[in-house]
Design a protein around this motif. Sequence first.
Motif, PDB file in Angstrom:
ATOM      1  N   ALA A   1      -2.206   5.540   5.514  1.00 20.45           N
ATOM      2  CA  ALA A   1      -1.968   4.416   4.604  1.00 20.45           C
ATOM      3  C   ALA A   1      -3.143   4.324   3.630  1.00 20.45           C
ATOM      4  CB  ALA A   1      -1.806   3.111   5.382  1.00 20.45           C
ATOM      5  N   PHE A   2      -2.843   4.460   2.355  1.00 23.03           N
ATOM      6  CA  PHE A   2      -3.859   4.393   1.304  1.00 23.03           C
ATOM      7  C   PHE A   2      -3.877   2.994   0.693  1.00 23.03           C
ATOM      8  CE2 PHE A   2      -2.309   8.727   1.671  1.00 23.03           C
ATOM      9  CZ  PHE A   2      -3.482   9.460   1.744  1.00 23.03           C
ATOM     10  N   ASN A   3      -4.917   2.685  -0.082  1.00 26.10           N
ATOM     11  CA  ASN A   3      -4.935   1.414  -0.808  1.00 26.10           C
ATOM     12  C   ASN A   3      -5.228   1.644  -2.277  1.00 26.10           C
ATOM     13  OD1 ASN A   3      -7.621   2.109  -0.128  1.00 26.10           O
ATOM     14  ND2 ASN A   3      -8.300   0.002  -0.104  1.00 26.10           N
ATOM     15  N   SER A   4      -4.739   0.732  -3.093  1.00 26.02           N
ATOM     16  CA  SER A   4      -4.837   0.861  -4.543  1.00 26.02           C
ATOM     17  C   SER A   4      -5.173  -0.491  -5.154  1.00 26.02           C
ATOM     18  CB  SER A   4      -3.498   1.370  -5.106  1.00 26.02           C
ATOM     19  OG  SER A   4      -3.509   1.379  -6.521  1.00 26.02           O
ATOM     20  N   LYS A   5      -5.905  -0.457  -6.254  1.00 29.34           N
ATOM     21  CA  LYS A   5      -6.206  -1.706  -6.965  1.00 29.34           C
ATOM     22  C   LYS A   5      -5.681  -1.693  -8.398  1.00 29.34           C
ATOM     23  CE  LYS A   5     -10.941  -0.044  -7.831  1.00 29.34           C
ATOM     24  NZ  LYS A   5     -12.372  -0.276  -7.504  1.00 29.34           N
TER      25      LYS A   5
ATOM     26  N   ASN B   1      -1.337   0.331   2.365  1.00 29.59           N
ATOM     27  CA  ASN B   1      -1.668  -0.947   2.996  1.00 29.59           C
ATOM     28  C   ASN B   1      -2.753  -1.643   2.186  1.00 29.59           C
ATOM     29  OD1 ASN B   1      -3.869   0.815   4.134  1.00 29.59           O
ATOM     30  ND2 ASN B   1      -4.361  -1.026   5.306  1.00 29.59           N
ATOM     31  N   CYS B   2      -2.993  -2.898   2.505  1.00 34.12           N
ATOM     32  CA  CYS B   2      -4.051  -3.711   1.906  1.00 34.12           C
ATOM     33  C   CYS B   2      -4.117  -3.574   0.387  1.00 34.12           C
ATOM     34  CB  CYS B   2      -5.403  -3.379   2.536  1.00 34.12           C
ATOM     35  SG  CYS B   2      -6.503  -4.834   2.590  1.00 34.12           S
ATOM     36  N   THR B   3      -2.968  -3.750  -0.239  1.00 33.75           N
ATOM     37  CA  THR B   3      -2.808  -3.622  -1.686  1.00 33.75           C
ATOM     38  C   THR B   3      -1.940  -4.775  -2.172  1.00 33.75           C
ATOM     39  OG1 THR B   3      -3.024  -1.212  -1.630  1.00 33.75           O
ATOM     40  CG2 THR B   3      -1.791  -2.144  -3.481  1.00 33.75           C
ATOM     41  N   PRO B   4      -2.214  -5.350  -3.340  1.00 28.19           N
ATOM     42  CA  PRO B   4      -1.392  -6.463  -3.823  1.00 28.19           C
ATOM     43  C   PRO B   4       0.090  -6.104  -3.935  1.00 28.19           C
ATOM     44  CG  PRO B   4      -3.419  -6.307  -5.100  1.00 28.19           C
ATOM     45  CD  PRO B   4      -3.357  -5.085  -4.224  1.00 28.19           C
ATOM     46  N   PRO B   5       0.977  -7.006  -3.550  1.00 28.13           N
ATOM     47  CA  PRO B   5       2.414  -6.725  -3.576  1.00 28.13           C
ATOM     48  C   PRO B   5       2.945  -6.277  -4.941  1.00 28.13           C
ATOM     49  CG  PRO B   5       1.982  -8.730  -2.335  1.00 28.13           C
ATOM     50  CD  PRO B   5       0.688  -8.346  -2.966  1.00 28.13           C
ATOM     51  N   ARG B   6       2.344  -6.776  -6.015  1.00 32.11           N
ATOM     52  CA  ARG B   6       2.884  -6.453  -7.339  1.00 32.11           C
ATOM     53  C   ARG B   6       2.777  -4.964  -7.676  1.00 32.11           C
ATOM     54  NH1 ARG B   6      -2.080  -8.833  -8.094  1.00 32.11           N
ATOM     55  NH2 ARG B   6      -3.605  -7.785  -9.453  1.00 32.11           N
ATOM     56  N   PHE B   7       1.932  -4.228  -6.952  1.00 27.47           N
ATOM     57  CA  PHE B   7       1.741  -2.811  -7.240  1.00 27.47           C
ATOM     58  C   PHE B   7       2.641  -1.902  -6.405  1.00 27.47           C
ATOM     59  CE2 PHE B   7      -2.921  -3.928  -8.291  1.00 27.47           C
ATOM     60  CZ  PHE B   7      -2.610  -4.137  -9.631  1.00 27.47           C
ATOM     61  N   ILE B   8       3.278  -2.440  -5.408  1.00 30.28           N
ATOM     62  CA  ILE B   8       3.912  -1.596  -4.392  1.00 30.28           C
ATOM     63  C   ILE B   8       5.068  -0.756  -4.941  1.00 30.28           C
ATOM     64  CG2 ILE B   8       5.180  -1.605  -2.209  1.00 30.28           C
ATOM     65  CD1 ILE B   8       2.155  -2.160  -1.978  1.00 30.28           C
ATOM     66  N   GLY B   9       5.902  -1.328  -5.776  1.00 25.77           N
ATOM     67  CA  GLY B   9       7.065  -0.597  -6.276  1.00 25.77           C
ATOM     68  C   GLY B   9       6.683   0.711  -6.950  1.00 25.77           C
ATOM     69  N   GLY B  10       5.711   0.663  -7.838  1.00 22.68           N
ATOM     70  CA  GLY B  10       5.282   1.876  -8.527  1.00 22.68           C
ATOM     71  C   GLY B  10       4.654   2.879  -7.589  1.00 22.68           C
ATOM     72  N   LEU B  11       3.940   2.392  -6.586  1.00 23.66           N
ATOM     73  CA  LEU B  11       3.291   3.289  -5.635  1.00 23.66           C
ATOM     74  C   LEU B  11       4.321   3.997  -4.753  1.00 23.66           C
ATOM     75  CD1 LEU B  11       0.350   0.906  -4.671  1.00 23.66           C
ATOM     76  CD2 LEU B  11       0.205   2.947  -6.119  1.00 23.66           C
TER      77      LEU B  11
ATOM     78  N   ALA C   1      -2.990   5.085  13.413  1.00 20.31           N
ATOM     79  CA  ALA C   1      -2.795   4.552  12.065  1.00 20.31           C
ATOM     80  C   ALA C   1      -4.106   4.685  11.291  1.00 20.31           C
ATOM     81  CB  ALA C   1      -2.369   3.089  12.125  1.00 20.31           C
ATOM     82  N   PHE C   2      -4.173   5.692  10.425  1.00 18.67           N
ATOM     83  CA  PHE C   2      -5.326   5.816   9.528  1.00 18.67           C
ATOM     84  C   PHE C   2      -5.087   4.866   8.364  1.00 18.67           C
ATOM     85  CE2 PHE C   2      -5.284  10.001  11.665  1.00 18.67           C
ATOM     86  CZ  PHE C   2      -6.590  10.030  12.131  1.00 18.67           C
ATOM     87  N   GLU C   3      -5.932   3.845   8.259  1.00 20.54           N
ATOM     88  CA  GLU C   3      -5.643   2.744   7.342  1.00 20.54           C
ATOM     89  C   GLU C   3      -6.674   2.618   6.223  1.00 20.54           C
ATOM     90  OE1 GLU C   3      -3.556  -0.702   9.494  1.00 20.54           O
ATOM     91  OE2 GLU C   3      -5.391  -0.368  10.652  1.00 20.54           O
ATOM     92  N   THR C   4      -6.189   2.078   5.100  1.00 20.45           N
ATOM     93  CA  THR C   4      -7.057   1.756   3.959  1.00 20.45           C
ATOM     94  C   THR C   4      -7.878   2.988   3.559  1.00 20.45           C
ATOM     95  OG1 THR C   4      -7.287  -0.372   5.102  1.00 20.45           O
ATOM     96  CG2 THR C   4      -8.389  -0.172   3.008  1.00 20.45           C
ATOM     97  N   ILE C   5      -7.205   4.129   3.471  1.00 21.56           N
ATOM     98  CA  ILE C   5      -7.878   5.373   3.083  1.00 21.56           C
ATOM     99  C   ILE C   5      -8.161   5.307   1.579  1.00 21.56           C
ATOM    100  CG2 ILE C   5      -7.783   7.884   3.077  1.00 21.56           C
ATOM    101  CD1 ILE C   5      -5.608   7.678   5.250  1.00 21.56           C
ATOM    102  N   PRO C   6      -9.433   5.329   1.169  1.00 21.09           N
ATOM    103  CA  PRO C   6      -9.749   5.020  -0.226  1.00 21.09           C
ATOM    104  C   PRO C   6      -9.904   6.216  -1.149  1.00 21.09           C
ATOM    105  CG  PRO C   6     -11.757   4.996   1.056  1.00 21.09           C
ATOM    106  CD  PRO C   6     -10.644   5.383   2.003  1.00 21.09           C
ATOM    107  N   ASN C   7      -9.956   7.421  -0.578  1.00 17.58           N
ATOM    108  CA  ASN C   7     -10.188   8.576  -1.456  1.00 17.58           C
ATOM    109  C   ASN C   7      -9.604   9.849  -0.837  1.00 17.58           C
ATOM    110  OD1 ASN C   7     -12.155   9.492   0.488  1.00 17.58           O
ATOM    111  ND2 ASN C   7     -13.678   8.166  -0.493  1.00 17.58           N
ATOM    112  N   LYS C   8      -9.537  10.881  -1.663  1.00 19.50           N
ATOM    113  CA  LYS C   8      -8.935  12.150  -1.251  1.00 19.50           C
ATOM    114  C   LYS C   8      -9.781  12.846  -0.192  1.00 19.50           C
ATOM    115  CE  LYS C   8      -8.789  15.365  -4.412  1.00 19.50           C
ATOM    116  NZ  LYS C   8      -8.383  16.146  -5.598  1.00 19.50           N
TER     117      LYS C   8
END
Length: 355
Positions: A213-217, A247-257, A185-192
Amino acid sequence: MSNVDVDTLMSDFLRKSSGVALIDGGLATELERYGADLNDPLWSAKCLLTSPHLIRQVHLDYLEAGADIIITASYQATIQGFEAKGYSSEDGESMLRKSVEIACEARDLYHQRCHESSVDYTGDGRIFKQRPILVAASVGSYGAYLADGSEYSGDYGDAINLEFLKGFHRRRVQVLAESGADLIAFETIPNKLEAQAFSELLEEGINIPAWFAFNSKDGVNVVSGDSLAECASIADSCKKVIAVGINCTPPRFIGGLISTIKKVTNKPILIYPNSGESYDAQLKQWVQNTGVLEEDFVSYVNTWCEMGASLVGGCCRTTPDTIRAIHKTLPSRSAPTSVVENLQSESGRLMIKTA
């Protein structure tokens, strides 16, 4: 699982999990709840050295809450990180293997408890139902090793390039791939850039599959500002990657992602957000009262599944109670299903027998 077809591992697993599989939840905060002191650059990986029994217990808690996938305590475990604490590279490799051993031990113990239990569901909410369970070996980003919060910015500076990141992660990935885990599980990948590094490493003879699994703010891009669509496309192009998500991203953003990821891949989508709270990198703690209530978190789950997510769980600040509530809310888990007996051989192969 080197003898399992990478192309069918996840599809077979999801089919046997009634279409949606549950990932576990936050590890570090649960370890702290049991009394572990994680004020250390190694974070939860410190317990590999000091209290492996607590890690095993947290894995068991999540399995008894209904998790189908448990993630090892290796997110912050790097060979370089252990060396910085005075350990040898061999010690570091041993700790990586130990993280997988602990998770496998928890799985075996859980299966034993299921075999011994006369009921699938106990009065106190614990689940003892035989089912396929995967162990995912966690690989955190380079920013996680830095322990300065840069996995939440993706800003590594101009000196960090593709070859540096591949060199930093290579041996760690090799060790975990040979440790008996079912996938990485490659997690919290922050960049390309780091996504590309992981993708190229997987093609260097790694014999087990992986997820990204990427993360977004901001709900649009990954935390560095790189395009999520471009990052997910890198994962899609890698044959060893069998699921892509957030992963590790606020729930309110998940639908769009989810919508963004669906446009660039047909691979299973995985979603395990944090509680929505903010992390203060300087204080090295989560800011209280900035997240969503547990019941609000769980209320999102069926919508995410309807949008296309097929692996769901929680990340930082979520708990076994969160996973138990998700289990209860999924229609596929409450409907009658055939009895599945999961037998684990000494070699670690996943063998399914349906009665």
